[in-house]
Design an enzyme around this catalytic site. Sequence first.
Site, PDB file in Angstrom:
ATOM      1  N   ASP A 212       0.894  -1.227   0.053  1.00 51.86           N
ATOM      2  CA  ASP A 212       0.096  -0.188  -0.014  1.00 51.86           C
ATOM      3  C   ASP A 212       0.956   1.100   0.040  1.00 51.86           C
ATOM      4  O   ASP A 212       1.246   1.755   0.977  1.00 51.86           O
ATOM      5  CB  ASP A 212      -0.949  -0.078   1.302  1.00 51.86           C
ATOM      6  CG  ASP A 212      -1.710   1.097   1.396  1.00 51.86           C
ATOM      7  OD1 ASP A 212      -1.858   2.079   0.406  1.00 51.86           O
ATOM      8  OD2 ASP A 212      -2.395   1.371   2.533  1.00 51.86           O
ATOM      9  N   ASP A 450     -10.532  -3.282  -1.338  1.00 49.08           N
ATOM     10  CA  ASP A 450      -9.442  -2.454  -1.278  1.00 49.08           C
ATOM     11  C   ASP A 450      -8.197  -2.919   0.176  1.00 49.08           C
ATOM     12  O   ASP A 450      -8.676  -3.800   0.697  1.00 49.08           O
ATOM     13  CB  ASP A 450      -9.857  -1.058  -0.874  1.00 49.08           C
ATOM     14  CG  ASP A 450      -8.702   0.040  -1.005  1.00 49.08           C
ATOM     15  OD1 ASP A 450      -7.833  -0.067  -1.808  1.00 49.08           O
ATOM     16  OD2 ASP A 450      -9.100   1.140  -0.489  1.00 49.08           O
ATOM     17  N   ASP A 533      -3.616   5.041  -5.080  1.00 48.82           N
ATOM     18  CA  ASP A 533      -3.514   6.328  -4.417  1.00 48.82           C
ATOM     19  C   ASP A 533      -2.936   7.496  -5.077  1.00 48.82           C
ATOM     20  O   ASP A 533      -1.491   7.543  -4.469  1.00 48.82           O
ATOM     21  CB  ASP A 533      -3.495   6.215  -3.031  1.00 48.82           C
ATOM     22  CG  ASP A 533      -4.494   5.397  -2.290  1.00 48.82           C
ATOM     23  OD1 ASP A 533      -5.705   5.307  -2.886  1.00 48.82           O
ATOM     24  OD2 ASP A 533      -4.397   5.102  -1.067  1.00 48.82           O
TER      25      ASP A 533
END
Length: 863
Positions: A212, A450, A533
């Site tokens: 992430d 997610d 992101d």
Amino acid sequence: MLCVAKIIKSTLLLVLLFQTISVHSWKSCHETFCGRVRRSPEGFPRYSLDLTSISESGGGIAGDLVSEDNSKVLKLEVELFTETTFLVNVVEKNAKEKRYRASEILLKQAQITSWKIENRNDESITIKNGNTSAIIFGNPFKIEFYSHGKLISILNSKNRLVYETDHQNSAIALDISFVQAQRAYGIPQHADNMALRSTIDNVDPYRLYNLDYGRYRIKSTESLYGSVPVLYGYGVKQSSGIFWQNSAQTWIDIVNGPNQVDAFFMSESGALDVTIFTGPTLAESLRQYVVLTSVAPLPQYFALGYHQSRYSYMTQHEVLDVVDQFDKNDLPMDSVWLDIDYTDNKKYFTWDPIRFPDPISMQNKLASTNRNLIAIIDPHIKVDSTYFVHNISSTNGFYVRNPDGTDYVGKCWPGDSSWLDFSNVLAAKFYASLFSLDTFKAKNVHIWNDMNEPAIFENGEYENTMSGDLLHFRNRDVKHRDVHNRYGYEQTAFTFLGLMERFGSPHKAVRPFILTRSHYAGSQLYSAIWTGDTYASWEYLQISFPMCLTEALVGISFCGADVGGFAGIPDDELYLRWYQAGAWLPFYRGHSAIDVPRREPYLYPEKMKSRIRTALNQRYAHLPVWYTQFWEHTRSGDPVIRPIIYNFPSEEDAMSIDQEVCVGDNILAAPILKPDVFAVSVYLPGGESEVWYNIDDNYKELRGTGRHILYVDLDSIPVFYRGGSIIPRKDIPRQSAAATKNDPYTLYVCLDENNEAKGTLYVDDYESFSYRLYKTYLYLGFKFSDNNFSSYKIDKNADYDGAADIGQIIILRPPKGIRRIKLTGNNKKEVSDMSLTYSADNRILIIDNLLLDLRTPFHMQLL
Ligand SMILES: *[C@@H]1O[C@H](CO)[C@@H](O)[C@H](O)[C@H]1NC(C)=O
Ligand SMILES: *[C@@H]1O[C@H](CO)[C@@H](O)[C@H](O)[C@H]1NC(C)=O
Ligand SMILES: *[C@@H]1O[C@H](CO)[C@@H](O)[C@H](O)[C@H]1NC(C)=O
């Protein structure tokens, strides 16, 4: 010390930057096993193949690989997997423990029986099937692969095979050389150009380790959210590929030579299973790969429309208001997305009772305007004894475990959390069953998976994911390190199952839509992906094109980037350009972070709004093209979006172009990816005889002679139709994809040098599995030649009676002096009712007022 420093840094950053930006403290090669293995052959024994040990085995041959110090004996297997694909597998002979094999992902078993040993001598053994062969050399050990008699690639050409078998270390590594290759493509996900760089001179190898990584570094070889270990060596003369079937942390060195690409794959653990695609073109290599891991299934029509998301829409009222505002402002959209805040305290499969008191009525209201709801479901489960998902999971051992067998607990959105173990079939089935809860089973509810790398907060030493020592269960304990890169893929597999099972039977089901952040080889079977992101800057808009093109080259076409960027605030120009550009990537979603102002397009002043409306309407007008492309992908495996080099493989000048995108064969979009631009250089391929029509400049003709300078304004971006194609569109602006269902088609007939064109169109009910179960669809071909225009069914046995008519035909570069049209074979309308108009200096002929039934082949003569 390093670890402590990193943890402190992480905590600080978390506090400072709130939660929208993840922490960057990733390891470089030398901080992992990679540092040790990358030095190979230094420090590792070399292997030779004992040619006397070779025997025939199943689909190929097997033999012993012996290390030069005689300390290790490995078993090599080389099999023909399909006519053009080899499987090479190395295992430790008499191993105490079996290694985890990620190869279960493959849909096929070795099945070629027609191969034969063609030659055997003191140095090598040759196996052959049709035009494909391999020469396996004993000492030094290497394998040469041939297609049509030409050397394509060489495995272990630098003799760098590593196979660690001691207690702590179980890394594997192998090199491959792509002969006559000029570029390397593949191995997503990285924020880098499509043509991969050489990882020399202090550049770390490309890393595949799902993490992430918010606001990731651009033009970098660092890991991102997904890992697809598929690499192609591309050359004008020949191309080929490799699938490194391993889901552990992997690093890949690339060296681009003048006439060869060398790659060195290094994995921390797992099995050495390699699939070799012999091409000999890029397209054939890709199809050879996709055959093994499957094509993407046909998505619902709505999923190709525009999606509106935000972190987070906070109330049920807000969700309905967003739709209302889109409608009031004549902006089309197909779904509203719910990020984590819809849940009751981040407990997935629950709803916040105050803010979402009646999710079913909300879903019904959305359905009444043809809209869908996409809800987020992450794999971490709140540790809370009153939460039924946790209760059942902890009681039944459904979580990933610590080495001592207790449930692993870490930090994520809900605070203390445990992670569902999708490798455990019972756990995975329990998870799938949750989609049958009343509040999730409406047919307009779909899912966003997610944080499934999996992401764990404040776990710095482990790069904010799981320690490799944690345990999964797949018939026996498997260490997390072995399956890390496929954790998210497994979640989507069972999300898909759950979304199917909620209807009881495929006859009643609608096609599931799933978006996932973490992905692996084969993810296309269940889900779409996006670039994660990002930040609201031009660099992230630019990089989204090479990122999605690279994914498409490894089977994952359904890709996009958050329009506007996730974190940060885009200025108006960037925001607009992102809407215009994003319309030409398959997944089209506006999304923004929790700490930035609301930015739905209807909030902008009229001028901006109207330009965004134009971009959205252009997307919706082309939905028949996107849908047909996805359909054709299911049949051929060809990617929906492609770099120019895919369609024009001998066009050397285009082999590094990754800022233009082709949709199928016939559309080329050149998005504006920089500010303050009034002229752009656009590359058009194909040569002097190739015609390209600029749809944003009144269909002006250009030739495929390379670079053209075009003047642009803020209203649109250059998009081209290829001469020789027929593009089906629905041009009436509507509020949603479903609302276009009965609108007539317009066919854009783009004539080439020879005044010919052809095209295809796929139509069905937009949502169910009837097309598969009952063949209720139309797949049509159109052909224009010698002033005759006709349609025909490509799939003769398929039929569908709900298709709209063709209302209009627009011919670009039409024959001159056409006065009338003679129509046969289609009975809906009298010929005299049609209107014929030439416009724009006779460069466009419009045949209007038609009602051509798609089910009945028609034949039209222009007289
Ligand atoms: C080998 O390739 C040639 C064309 O290059 C083709 O005609 C022939 O059928 C192929 N042979 C096999 C066995 O596939
Ligand atoms: C599960 O729920 C029951 C009844 O509400 C409770 O007694 C039990 O402690 C819970 N178990 C766990 C593991 O949370
Ligand atoms: C065009 O269509 C007419 C009528 O069907 C036919 O007679 C003619 O041969 C066609 N021309 C060509 C070149 O196919």
